[in-house]
Scaffold this active site. Structure first.
Site, PDB file in Angstrom:
ATOM      1  N   TYR A 185     101.539  98.653   1.312  1.00  0.00           N
ATOM      2  CA  TYR A 185     102.652  98.722   2.262  1.00  0.00           C
ATOM      3  C   TYR A 185     102.186  98.992   3.699  1.00  0.00           C
ATOM      4  CZ  TYR A 185     105.743  98.938  -1.855  1.00  0.00           C
ATOM      5  OH  TYR A 185     106.413  98.685  -3.021  1.00  0.00           O
ATOM      6  N   ASP A 241     105.358 103.787  -5.773  1.00  0.00           N
ATOM      7  CA  ASP A 241     106.745 103.367  -5.559  1.00  0.00           C
ATOM      8  C   ASP A 241     107.345 102.840  -6.862  1.00  0.00           C
ATOM      9  OD1 ASP A 241     109.090 102.538  -4.340  1.00  0.00           O
ATOM     10  OD2 ASP A 241     108.241 100.674  -3.569  1.00  0.00           O
ATOM     11  N   ASP A 300      99.151  99.144 -15.409  1.00  0.00           N
ATOM     12  CA  ASP A 300      99.915  98.455 -16.459  1.00  0.00           C
ATOM     13  C   ASP A 300     100.036  99.342 -17.695  1.00  0.00           C
ATOM     14  OD1 ASP A 300      97.172  98.114 -16.455  1.00  0.00           O
ATOM     15  OD2 ASP A 300      97.200  96.051 -17.187  1.00  0.00           O
ATOM     16  N   ASP A 324     110.233 104.820  -9.842  1.00  0.00           N
ATOM     17  CA  ASP A 324     111.546 104.358 -10.332  1.00  0.00           C
ATOM     18  C   ASP A 324     111.556 104.298 -11.862  1.00  0.00           C
ATOM     19  OD1 ASP A 324     112.403 104.089  -7.717  1.00  0.00           O
ATOM     20  OD2 ASP A 324     113.397 102.172  -8.079  1.00  0.00           O
ATOM     21  N   LYS A 354      94.057 100.095 -10.362  1.00  0.00           N
ATOM     22  CA  LYS A 354      93.707  98.838 -11.012  1.00  0.00           C
ATOM     23  C   LYS A 354      92.244  98.577 -10.624  1.00  0.00           C
ATOM     24  CE  LYS A 354      95.230  95.566 -13.635  1.00  0.00           C
ATOM     25  NZ  LYS A 354      95.497  95.785 -15.049  1.00  0.00           N
TER      26      LYS A 354
END
Ligand code: ATP
Length: 375
Positions: free
Chosen positions: A146, A257, A233, A261, A201
């Protein structure tokens, strides 16, 4: 809301930014809860309301007016509702998001996302008897993918690129925060082990491998805290399968982020997920959710995430200043929310109840009144 008239007694200045959509609705309830824990001469809070967001942009052409930024910078802490509306955009098509601008302007590099299942709140997970969910996601807030916000490149309508930014100081500081936080906590609910889990990752991208090597460097300074790694993942599966294993989770901006959620969904949804965006000098506290235009104006938004964020704000102020009164008030807010969810009488539709936003706020205030602070 206005600044308290009596500035001679100790007080905290709180910049209040209600924003758009359900932002003003949930902020009103959080301010009520804060007013209920304020104590003249002991914990004094002065609120100063300022404007930012999509409606502000539509009216003034600015998403974050200079005055708002200055009030935020002068305040002890910022209480933020939510900002941005789908139909109000910058000319390049991106959404109005003063909360992101503030993160960079105030260097709020720690995205603090406590994930706690409160009593009585329904979870879609099948938990073993007595199993608790209580961990914190620390999202790196200022770098990562971001960092390219507003700076990606579109080449001739055929190619678009955004750059994932990982810097040594940026990673070291968020990782140190994660280990320090683990030291302050009591460990993972399942085994009581103080643990920091890095999500990355590193098997695919050099930037994440670099992040991991720096994490390991910091971990070696904290032999009393267990350090582990998980690929993002696999982590999305583990947070569903064994949430009780986690204590502190640290992640690059975008991964943090997305995972927060997912994590919020396991503890009752976005209406139960508070957050803090914290730097060396400033702290901004807001619910993890957005402006929820689909329910705005209906009076049914769950204010508990914002009320819990107000509690986080007091906890942060309490630690910053060694102020036991603020720390106690923070604990009272957390407990009062637990009392309301445990009783289950007044809950909004997202938690399966028929309650309204202000009725839930009132229930929290009543719970606070029922357990007054010690004299
Ligand atoms: P953003 O991109 O700004 O995070 P969004 O549009 O992706 O926003 P939200 O505004 O957070 O997402 O809303 C996602 C869903 O969650 C919506 O259906 C919304 O009604 C619901 N929701 C969000 N916050 C609350 C809340 N406080 N109470 C009840 N439902 C909520």
């Amino acid at each position: 809301m206005r600044r308290a008239a009596d500035l001679s007694v100790p007080h905290y200045r709180i910049a209040v930014v209600p924003g758009d959509g359900i932002g003003p609705e949930v902020i009103a309830e959080a301010v009520k809860a804060l007013q209920a824990v304020a104590r003249p001469g002991r914990l004094q809070l002065a609120f100063e309301q300022v404007e930012a967001g999509a409606a502000c942009y539509r009216r003034t052409g600015e998403e974050l007016p200079r005055e708002t930024l200055e009030v935020c910078q002068a305040a002890d802490a910022i209480l933020f509702g939510a900002a941005g509306l789908p139909d109000v955009r910058f000319p390049d098509g991106t959404e109005i998001a003063p909360q992101l601008t503030l993160r960079i302007a105030l260097d709020l590099y720690v995205g603090l996302r406590p994930i706690r299942l409160h009593p009585g709140v329904p979870t879609p997970l099948r938990l073993d008897d007595g199993e608790r969910i209580d961990y914190v996601i620390l999202r790196e807030n200022t770098e990562g993918l971001y960092a390219s916000r507003g700076a990606g490149v579109l080449v001739g309508g055929h190619v678009a690129t955004d750059t994932l930014v990982v810097t040594r100081p940026g990673v070291l500081r968020i990782c140190r925060q994660a280990f320090e936080l683990a030291r302050r906590r009591r460990g993972a609910p399942r085994d009581g082990v103080r643990r920091v889990t890095l999500v990355d990752k590193a098997n695919v991208l050099k930037s994440y491998a670099f992040f991991r090597s720096l994490f390991d460097e910091v971990a070696s300074d904290y032999p009393d805290v267990q350090a582990e790694h998980a690929y993002v993942d696999a982590m999305s599966m583990y947070l569903v399968q064994r949430p009780g294993h986690y204590d502190v989770v640290v992640a690059e901006n975008m991964f943090g982020d997305i995972l927060s959620d997912l994590a919020a969904a396991t503890v009752g949804g976005l209406g139960m997920a508070p957050s803090g965006d914290i730097g060396e000098h400033y702290g901004l506290f807001q619910p993890s959710h957005g402006t929820a235009p689909d329910i705005a104006g209906k009076g049914i938004a769950n204010p508990l995430a914002t009320i819990l964020s107000a509690g986080l704000m007091l906890e942060w102020l309490g630690r910053r200043d060694g102020n036991a009164e603020a720390a106690r008030a923070a604990a009272r807010i957390e407990a009062a929310v637990g009392d309301v969810t445990r009783a289950g009488r007044v809950l909004t539709p997202d938690l399966g109840g028929p309650g309204t936003t202000d009725a839930v706020g009132d229930a929290v205030v009543e719970a606070l009144a029922a357990t007054p602070a010690p004299a």
